[in-house]
Design a protein around this motif. Sequence first.
Motif, PDB file in Angstrom:
ATOM      1  N   ASP A  51      60.139  20.703 -14.672  1.00  0.00           N
ATOM      2  CA  ASP A  51      58.993  21.453 -15.142  1.00  0.00           C
ATOM      3  C   ASP A  51      58.204  20.574 -16.114  1.00  0.00           C
ATOM      4  O   ASP A  51      58.793  19.912 -16.982  1.00  0.00           O
TER       5      ASP A  51
ATOM      6  N   HIS B 101      54.614  21.414 -17.925  1.00  0.00           N
ATOM      7  CA  HIS B 101      53.443  22.296 -17.973  1.00  0.00           C
ATOM      8  C   HIS B 101      52.315  21.719 -18.808  1.00  0.00           C
ATOM      9  O   HIS B 101      52.555  20.976 -19.760  1.00  0.00           O
TER      10      HIS B 101
ATOM     11  N   GLU C 222      51.429  29.865 -15.975  1.00  0.00           N
ATOM     12  CA  GLU C 222      52.800  30.382 -15.900  1.00  0.00           C
ATOM     13  C   GLU C 222      53.211  31.048 -17.218  1.00  0.00           C
ATOM     14  O   GLU C 222      54.107  31.894 -17.252  1.00  0.00           O
TER      15      GLU C 222
ATOM     16  N   HIS D 102      57.087  26.826 -22.437  1.00  0.00           N
ATOM     17  CA  HIS D 102      58.256  25.945 -22.289  1.00  0.00           C
ATOM     18  C   HIS D 102      57.838  24.664 -21.572  1.00  0.00           C
ATOM     19  O   HIS D 102      56.851  24.644 -20.844  1.00  0.00           O
TER      20      HIS D 102
HETATM   21 ZN    ZN Z   1      57.961  26.635 -15.937  1.00  0.00          ZN
END
Ligand code: ZN
Length: 178
Positions: free
Chosen positions: A52, A54, A60, A67
């Motif tokens: 991940d 971001h 999201e 996160h």
């Molecule tokens: Zn995520």
Amino acid sequence: MKNRMALLVIDMLNDFLYGKLRCERCQRIIPNVRKLIQYSRENGIPVIYVCDSHIKNDSEFEKWPEHAVQGTKGSEIIPELKPREEDFIIKKRRYSAFFQTGLDSLLRELKIGEIIICGILTDICVQHTAADAFYRGYKTIIPKECTESLSDEAKEYSFRVMENLYNTRIVSLSEFIS
Ligand code: ZN
């Protein structure tokens, strides 16, 4: 001929294990994932970390607390599973490792037919990745001690979904690496 395999290590990141979305249950699988990575390296199976990563205010975050924002410590792979230079790292912004990433073309270049999936969470990123792998014609296999979710129920249900819908083989780690 046996399918050539690759290992996907999904979201074993500081924020998910120790940080903002800390999951204590998930910490239990770290030694198992280490074993699986080691087995893969010893057997010429490419290791691909899917992480991940971001952007700030990523959409999201309307669903989940912030996160794994790119550039933060939380978005880094946990120190216990540090990648090596020969490993691959794929960054994603959604659950599936395939969604708008370079994973599919990487797997094709490496001539991969079957993907070993491990990491977290079983019923979210792992399951969505198994679905996308199935759509693209890859076989999938999951050593069950190498993935975790927020409850046993969620994990077991997800295993059934992946077996029934995506033909994923759910196996024990010892069976797999023996
Ligand atoms: Zn995520």
